[in-house]
Design an enzyme around this catalytic site. Structure first.
Site, mmCIF file in Angstrom:
data_model
loop_
_atom_site.group_PDB
_atom_site.id
_atom_site.type_symbol
_atom_site.label_atom_id
_atom_site.label_comp_id
_atom_site.label_asym_id
_atom_site.label_seq_id
_atom_site.Cartn_x
_atom_site.Cartn_y
_atom_site.Cartn_z
ATOM 1 N N HIS A 1 57.766 24.455 66.356
ATOM 2 C CA HIS A 1 57.059 25.402 65.460
ATOM 3 C C HIS A 1 58.038 26.107 64.524
ATOM 4 C CE1 HIS A 1 53.693 25.996 68.693
ATOM 5 N NE2 HIS A 1 53.296 25.100 67.805
ATOM 6 N N ARG B 1 56.448 16.502 57.490
ATOM 7 C CA ARG B 1 56.743 17.254 58.712
ATOM 8 C C ARG B 1 57.254 16.243 59.739
ATOM 9 N NH1 ARG B 1 52.886 18.782 63.534
ATOM 10 N NH2 ARG B 1 54.331 20.117 64.671
ATOM 11 N N GLU C 1 52.354 26.358 57.243
ATOM 12 C CA GLU C 1 53.452 25.412 57.419
ATOM 13 C C GLU C 1 53.556 24.450 56.237
ATOM 14 O OE1 GLU C 1 51.754 25.241 61.435
ATOM 15 O OE2 GLU C 1 53.714 24.495 62.048
ATOM 16 N N ARG D 1 48.430 23.111 77.787
ATOM 17 C CA ARG D 1 49.760 22.928 78.394
ATOM 18 C C ARG D 1 50.107 24.101 79.296
ATOM 19 N NH1 ARG D 1 52.709 22.136 72.854
ATOM 20 N NH2 ARG D 1 50.973 21.016 71.900
ATOM 21 N N ASN E 1 51.551 15.411 56.939
ATOM 22 C CA ASN E 1 51.782 15.583 58.365
ATOM 23 C C ASN E 1 51.074 14.420 59.058
ATOM 24 O OD1 ASN E 1 51.959 16.411 60.999
ATOM 25 N ND2 ASN E 1 51.213 18.492 60.618
#
Ligand code: ADP
Length: 405
Positions: free
Chosen positions: A184, A95, A388, A245, A7
């Site tokens: 996601h 990823r 993940e 956010r 990643n």
């Protein structure tokens, strides 16, 4: 078969090496502060008894290529390593944040795929370029291993048009691909699959709401195993209240900020992405600190938690309506897995929807899958640790097997 999952961030490389035949992690780690004065490389080796041994190196790491070469150096190291030669790595799974509409599943990377990821740079200007760097570097370091791309957006490509279109001129979708994509996806797909295993029911028969609460946060409505709506949009800024956010705001707020407070586009971008969410309301984006502040009586922290959980509850209600019937609700990621208070508040008062949390079960800590709904709850509420990297490793294995590589 050994699969390296990578990643790549703008100044970091996160990695895990999996023994895919025995479904276990062999080693992993994080190279941070690439290009900065002092780089950081944390490497973990998993011992046969499951314990991990950590090694930290601090030194300048000039670029991603050097970073990945350092990773290889430790993977084959006589003491800290787990393989004898990098040739043992059968495939590298990457990823990739934005696959746009080009990808609805995992793919083996070739020149066409590289070009399509490049084409999607305008949709993810911060992420796709660094993901491409990661792929380029991995190709040169592992020239014989197939490279595979697993997209954050792919799982949500089943979302129907009514849910992914914005009510703005249709040409903006046709010509410029302005629409909801969702993110996601790897995590939502992974926990949905784990839930099906846990419930011993076919994934294709299950309706679920998956709630991923990390620094970024999103929810997905999953009908018969497929994503039919999600809270993030064209970018990961939409939907839930997040660490920094804002999630959903009136789209006219930026005009107000520009017209009345003279803020530039860049300032507004920073404000909504980096200084909003929990941090904007109560000064910290770390949920543990927010909860501590609330317990110490800080009003702003209480407001932040109230907003955070209200937004989740609102989407549970909306997605219940979208799905028509619901088998389970799943909480995952740092906050979803570890903050019982957030789970409790998000589900409080939803008994009429068949969602009933058992407070004692909810407050129990644990590592694996946990059922936190009360025995009589029509809808199962589960806590499922996301993984993940493992999902990327599995997808990578399946992709190369499907291609007979
Ligand atoms: P990322 O999106 O960066 O992968 P994580 O999934 O690791 O993030 O989630 C990070 C969030 O999880 C942080 O807000 C952190 O405070 C929160 N978190 C981790 N452990 C706990 C805990 N025990 N209680 C409450 N929040 C926690």
């Amino acid at each position: 078969m050994k699969i390296l999952v990578i990643n790549t961030g703008s100044s970091s490389i996160k990695y895990e090496l999996f023994d895919a035949d025995h479904r276990r992690i062999m080693a992993g780690g994080l190279v941070e502060k690439i290009g900065e004065e002092r780089g950081f490389h944390t490497h973990r080796k998993t011992m046969p008894n499951g314990e991990t041994v950590k090694r930290v190196e601090k030194r300048l790491i000039a670029d991603h290529r050097e970073g990945l070469n350092r990773v290889v150096g430790l993977l084959v190291h006589p003491e800290h390593g787990v393989i004898a030669d990098k040739i043992e790595v059968s495939a590298v799974g990457h990823r990739v944040v934005h696959g746009g509409e080009a990808f609805n599943s995992t793919v083996i990377i070739d020149e066409e795929v590289m070009a399509a990821i490049k084409e999607n740079i305008p949709l993810a200007p911060l992420h796709n370029p660094t993901n491409l760097v990661g792929i380029e570097v991995a190709r040169s370091v592992f020239p014989d291993a197939p490279q595979v791309a697993v997209f954050d957006t792919a799982f949500h490509q089943t979302i129907p048009m009514r849910a992914f279109l914005y009510a703005i001129p249709f040409e903006l979708y046709e010509n410029d691909r302005v629409r909801r994509y969702g993110f996601h996806g790897t995590s939502h797909a992974y926990v949905a699959e784990r839930a099906a295993e846990y419930l011993a029911r076919p994934l294709g028969e299950l309706n679920m709401i998956t709630i991923h609460l990390g620094n970024g946060a999103s929810m997905a409505a999953i009908k018969n195993g497929k994503s039919v709506d999600t809270t993030m949009g064209m970018t990961p800024l939409a939907g839930l209240v997040m660490g920094t956010r804002c999630g959903d705001v009136d789209p006219a707020v930026p005009f107000f900020l520009a017209n009345h407070l003279d803020m530039s586009l860049k300032d507004i971008d920073n404000l909504l992405n980096k200084d909003s969410g929990l941090k904007g309301i109560c000064g910290t984006n770390d949920m543990r600190e927010v909860i501590e502040k609330k317990e110490a009586g800080e009003e702003r922290a209480e407001i932040a938690l109230d907003m955070y959980t209200y937004r989740i509850k609102k989407f549970i209600g909306a997605y219940f309506a979208v799905l028509g019937s619901l088998d389970c609700v799943i909480f995952t990621a740092g906050i979803g897995e570890n903050a019982p208070y957030i789970r409790e508040l998000s589900c409080r008062g939803l008994n009429k929807l068949g969602i009933e949390i058992d407070l004692e079960r909810n407050n129990k800590t644990g590592n694996g899958i946990r059922e936190i709904s009360s025995p009589g709850s029509e809808v199962k509420v589960l806590v499922i640790p996301t993984n993940e990297e493992l999902k990327i490793a599995r997808e990578t294995k399946e992709a190369i097997e499907a291609h007979g590589i």
